[in-house]
Write an enzyme that holds these catalytic residues in place. Structure first.
Site, PDB file in Angstrom:
ATOM      1  N   LYS A  11      91.862  70.636  55.041  1.00  0.00           N
ATOM      2  CA  LYS A  11      93.117  71.964  55.384  1.00  0.00           C
ATOM      3  C   LYS A  11      94.152  71.256  56.396  1.00  0.00           C
ATOM      4  CE  LYS A  11      89.872  75.190  56.244  1.00  0.00           C
ATOM      5  NZ  LYS A  11      89.521  76.877  57.980  1.00  0.00           N
ATOM      6  N   TYR A  51      93.053  83.956  49.758  1.00  0.00           N
ATOM      7  CA  TYR A  51      91.847  84.409  51.712  1.00  0.00           C
ATOM      8  C   TYR A  51      91.832  85.888  51.859  1.00  0.00           C
ATOM      9  CZ  TYR A  51      91.131  79.803  53.979  1.00  0.00           C
ATOM     10  OH  TYR A  51      90.803  78.766  54.333  1.00  0.00           O
ATOM     11  N   ASN A 114      89.475  73.687  61.572  1.00  0.00           N
ATOM     12  CA  ASN A 114      87.951  73.357  61.550  1.00  0.00           C
ATOM     13  C   ASN A 114      88.024  72.739  60.144  1.00  0.00           C
ATOM     14  OD1 ASN A 114      88.571  75.020  59.071  1.00  0.00           O
ATOM     15  ND2 ASN A 114      86.320  76.295  59.949  1.00  0.00           N
ATOM     16  N   HIS A 117      87.947  73.649  53.906  1.00  0.00           N
ATOM     17  CA  HIS A 117      87.651  74.748  53.507  1.00  0.00           C
ATOM     18  C   HIS A 117      85.960  74.485  52.191  1.00  0.00           C
ATOM     19  CE1 HIS A 117      86.944  78.777  51.326  1.00  0.00           C
ATOM     20  NE2 HIS A 117      87.133  77.822  50.279  1.00  0.00           N
ATOM     21  N   GLU A 128      87.152  80.136  43.206  1.00  0.00           N
ATOM     22  CA  GLU A 128      88.330  79.382  44.033  1.00  0.00           C
ATOM     23  C   GLU A 128      89.110  78.229  43.062  1.00  0.00           C
ATOM     24  OE1 GLU A 128      86.414  78.546  46.906  1.00  0.00           O
ATOM     25  OE2 GLU A 128      86.738  80.832  48.189  1.00  0.00           O
TER      26      GLU A 128
END
Ligand code: GDP
Length: 140
Positions: A11, A51, A114, A117, A128
């Site tokens: 990310k 998402y 965080n 993913h 995905e």
């Protein structure tokens, strides 16, 4: 156990801190092979599509914005039980709850930032991976 493929995303909070190599090292040390990888800047519209499963959640808008704050690195990981193996090396969604040695324990800043993913089921992994990659981009 079977050989699986899973989608991983490094990310923007992690690319900003130049952590791609350190995160890739952890994935490889866990036995996962990076069979495709590319660095992208995505629009909020694309993040919202990716998402969409979280559309009703209070954090959806922030989550989608956060994915546009800098480059992401999307990658396909392959290995024995790759989906679960990746979830284990990622660590808990909230870095405060992650075990030492995991990516989120070492690099995650908060639940919003965080660092990674990872797909959470075989069906989502297929969907995905296809979201970001075509078949000819996967080099085993
Ligand atoms: P993951 O599979 O561990 O990434 O977790 P989820 O798929 O449930 O959520 C996607 C992302 O949304 C997470 O990585 C977090 O960045 C964010 N997120 C999930 N749950 C929460 C929450 O309760 N609060 C906030 N602020 N963000 C959350």
């Amino acid at each position: 156990m079977a050989i699986q493929q899973t989608l991983s995303i490094i990310k923007p909070d992690a690319t900003r801190r130049n952590l791609t190599g350190q995160i890739n090292a952890k994935l490889e040390e866990a036995g996962l092979k990076i069979i495709a990888q590319k660095r992208l800047l995505i629009t909020k519209e694309l993040a919202k599509e990716f998402y969409a499963v979280h559309a009703e959640r209070s954090f959806y808008d922030d989550l989608c914005t956060n994915m546009t704050l800098g480059p992401i690195v999307v990658q396909v990981l392959e290995g024995e039980d790759a989906i679960q193996t990746n979830r284990e090396i990622m660590g808990a969604t909230n870095p405060s709850n992650a075990f030492p040695g995991t990516i989120r324990y070492e690099f995650g800043e908060s639940i919003d930032f965080n660092s990674v993913h990872g797909s959470d089921s075989p069906a989502n992994a297929v969907q995905e991976i296809a979201f970001f990659f075509s078949k000819i981009e996967l080099c085993r």
